[in-house]
Design a protein around this motif. Structure first.
Motif, PDB file in Angstrom:
ATOM      1  N   ASP A  70      72.866  93.206  60.077  1.00 18.28           N
ATOM      2  CA  ASP A  70      71.554  93.800  59.863  1.00 18.28           C
ATOM      3  C   ASP A  70      70.475  92.974  60.561  1.00 18.28           C
ATOM      4  N   ILE A  71      69.225  93.412  60.420  1.00 17.15           N
ATOM      5  CA  ILE A  71      68.119  92.761  61.120  1.00 17.15           C
ATOM      6  C   ILE A  71      67.944  91.309  60.667  1.00 17.15           C
ATOM      7  N   LYS A  72      68.118  91.052  59.388  1.00 16.71           N
ATOM      8  CA  LYS A  72      67.935  89.686  58.883  1.00 16.71           C
ATOM      9  C   LYS A  72      68.974  88.729  59.472  1.00 16.71           C
ATOM     10  N   LYS A  73      70.226  89.196  59.576  1.00 15.77           N
ATOM     11  CA  LYS A  73      71.267  88.351  60.166  1.00 15.77           C
ATOM     12  C   LYS A  73      71.013  88.133  61.657  1.00 15.77           C
ATOM     13  N   GLN A  74      70.552  89.181  62.339  1.00 15.81           N
ATOM     14  CA  GLN A  74      70.242  89.047  63.761  1.00 15.81           C
ATOM     15  C   GLN A  74      69.115  88.041  63.982  1.00 15.81           C
ATOM     16  N   PHE A  75      68.073  88.134  63.155  1.00 21.96           N
ATOM     17  CA  PHE A  75      66.944  87.208  63.301  1.00 21.96           C
ATOM     18  C   PHE A  75      67.375  85.771  63.013  1.00 21.96           C
ATOM     19  N   ALA A  76      68.202  85.590  61.988  1.00 15.52           N
ATOM     20  CA  ALA A  76      68.675  84.241  61.659  1.00 15.52           C
ATOM     21  C   ALA A  76      69.524  83.672  62.790  1.00 15.52           C
ATOM     22  N   HIS A  77      70.331  84.533  63.412  1.00 10.21           N
ATOM     23  CA  HIS A  77      71.179  84.083  64.522  1.00 10.21           C
ATOM     24  C   HIS A  77      70.336  83.670  65.726  1.00 10.21           C
ATOM     25  N   VAL A  78      69.338  84.496  66.069  1.00  7.55           N
ATOM     26  CA  VAL A  78      68.478  84.176  67.213  1.00  7.55           C
ATOM     27  C   VAL A  78      67.624  82.945  66.919  1.00  7.55           C
ATOM     28  N   LYS A  79      67.168  82.822  65.695  1.00  6.64           N
ATOM     29  CA  LYS A  79      66.352  81.667  65.306  1.00  6.64           C
ATOM     30  C   LYS A  79      67.141  80.367  65.462  1.00  6.64           C
ATOM     31  N   GLU A  80      68.430  80.421  65.155  1.00  8.52           N
ATOM     32  CA  GLU A  80      69.275  79.230  65.286  1.00  8.52           C
ATOM     33  C   GLU A  80      69.485  78.845  66.751  1.00  8.52           C
ATOM     34  N   LEU A  81      69.536  79.850  67.635  1.00 12.38           N
ATOM     35  CA  LEU A  81      69.779  79.588  69.057  1.00 12.38           C
ATOM     36  C   LEU A  81      68.498  79.394  69.860  1.00 12.38           C
ATOM     37  N   LEU A  82      67.346  79.515  69.229  1.00 14.80           N
ATOM     38  CA  LEU A  82      66.070  79.472  69.941  1.00 14.80           C
ATOM     39  C   LEU A  82      65.887  78.132  70.662  1.00 14.80           C
ATOM     40  N   GLY A  83      65.694  78.207  71.981  1.00 16.13           N
ATOM     41  CA  GLY A  83      65.464  77.009  72.777  1.00 16.13           C
ATOM     42  C   GLY A  83      66.712  76.233  73.131  1.00 16.13           C
ATOM     43  N   LYS A  84      67.900  76.717  72.739  1.00 16.45           N
ATOM     44  CA  LYS A  84      69.145  75.997  73.004  1.00 16.45           C
ATOM     45  C   LYS A  84      69.917  76.657  74.145  1.00 16.45           C
ATOM     46  N   GLU A  85      70.797  75.878  74.744  1.00 15.28           N
ATOM     47  CA  GLU A  85      71.672  76.409  75.789  1.00 15.28           C
ATOM     48  C   GLU A  85      72.850  77.133  75.138  1.00 15.28           C
ATOM     49  N   ILE A  86      73.144  78.326  75.630  1.00 16.81           N
ATOM     50  CA  ILE A  86      74.240  79.131  75.085  1.00 16.81           C
ATOM     51  C   ILE A  86      75.400  79.077  76.066  1.00 16.81           C
ATOM     52  N   ARG A  87      76.549  78.637  75.599  1.00 19.99           N
ATOM     53  CA  ARG A  87      77.747  78.577  76.434  1.00 19.99           C
ATOM     54  C   ARG A  87      78.512  79.891  76.312  1.00 19.99           C
ATOM     55  N   ILE A  88      79.318  80.160  77.325  1.00 23.11           N
ATOM     56  CA  ILE A  88      80.009  81.448  77.359  1.00 23.11           C
ATOM     57  C   ILE A  88      81.054  81.561  76.258  1.00 23.11           C
ATOM     58  N   ASP A  89      81.642  80.423  75.833  1.00 20.54           N
ATOM     59  CA  ASP A  89      82.652  80.491  74.773  1.00 20.54           C
ATOM     60  C   ASP A  89      82.034  80.738  73.399  1.00 20.54           C
TER      61      ASP A  89
END
Length: 232
Positions: A70-89
């Motif tokens: 849901d939207i809350k889980k999506q926002f929490a996921h993006v908030k955790e990754l904000l400003g970080k490098e995302i690896r393909i794995d």
């Protein structure tokens, strides 16, 4: 329209030249309050070609739709990754099937023979040979969109479906050698994270390729392939 915008506190040097935006005070808290009327969340993603060993300095910046839960889980996921490098794995796993999108090779202005595979006329049929025999009926006095005409060929965005991930890893700590002696033609040596797909990929060398989760015929279970040898 956008209900809210939340940005990272710090950007890498290559990206800060393109994006120089700062959060308003309490932006994250205000965003959490209005999640009830939000339907979709998009993340602004930047890809640095320098990380892949290319000479290009300017990063690719685009929006990516956040899905899953849901939207809350999506926002929490993006908030955790904000400003970080995302690896393909962190996104895909070996054996999964994905879709690829890229800009195809540009062929320039081409005629109907090359562009649509129209059959050539007889050598004494009329004025031209490499041309469509008929553009349509005399009435209505217009040319249908379906009639082959000369024009731009290639350099279009195209999506290819169902490409299986065979190998995924990093050149620094990978047991499989993927770089030939002297590097690949028109590219050089692959550095950092890499991915090997089964099948062809649109585009030319050094061109951005976007990957996404499979949207057609998604399998219930992901099975990892048994790779015995990689020949380069």
């Amino acid at each position: 329209h956008a209900e809210f915008d939340v940005y990272a506190s710090e950007f890498p040097k290559s990206i800060s030249k393109e994006i120089n935006l700062k959060n308003k005070e309490g932006a994250i808290e205000n965003a959490e309050k209005i999640l009830g009327r939000v339907k979709e969340i998009f993340a602004i993603v930047a890809v640095s070609p320098r990380a892949a060993g290319l000479e290009q300095k300017k990063p690719y910046i685009f929006e990516a739709l956040v899905s899953g839960g849901d939207i809350k889980k999506q926002f929490a996921h993006v908030k955790e990754l904000l400003g970080k490098e995302i690896r393909i794995d962190q996104i895909f796993e070996t054996g999964a099937t994905i879709d690829v999108a890229a800009i195809t090779k540009g062929k320039g202005w081409q005629g109907v023979i090359q562009r649509f595979g129209v059959k050539k006329k007889q050598h004494k049929s009329r004025k031209t040979v490499r041309e469509v025999a008929s553009l349509g009926p005399i009435s209505p006095a217009s040319v249908m969109y379906s009639v082959p005409r000369a024009g731009q060929m290639g350099f279009h965005q195209r999506t290819e479906y169902d490409k299986r991930i065979m190998v995924m890893g990093n050149t620094e700590n990978n047991k499989i050698k993927i770089n030939p002696d002297g590097g690949y033609k028109h590219f050089g040596l692959v550095k950092g994270d890499f991915i090997i797909l089964k099948g062809s990929v649109p585009g030319t060398y050094r061109r951005l390729i976007k990957l996404r989760s499979q949207i057609r015929n998604a399998p219930i279970k992901i099975t990892k392939p048994n790779i015995l040898e990689v020949v380069v």
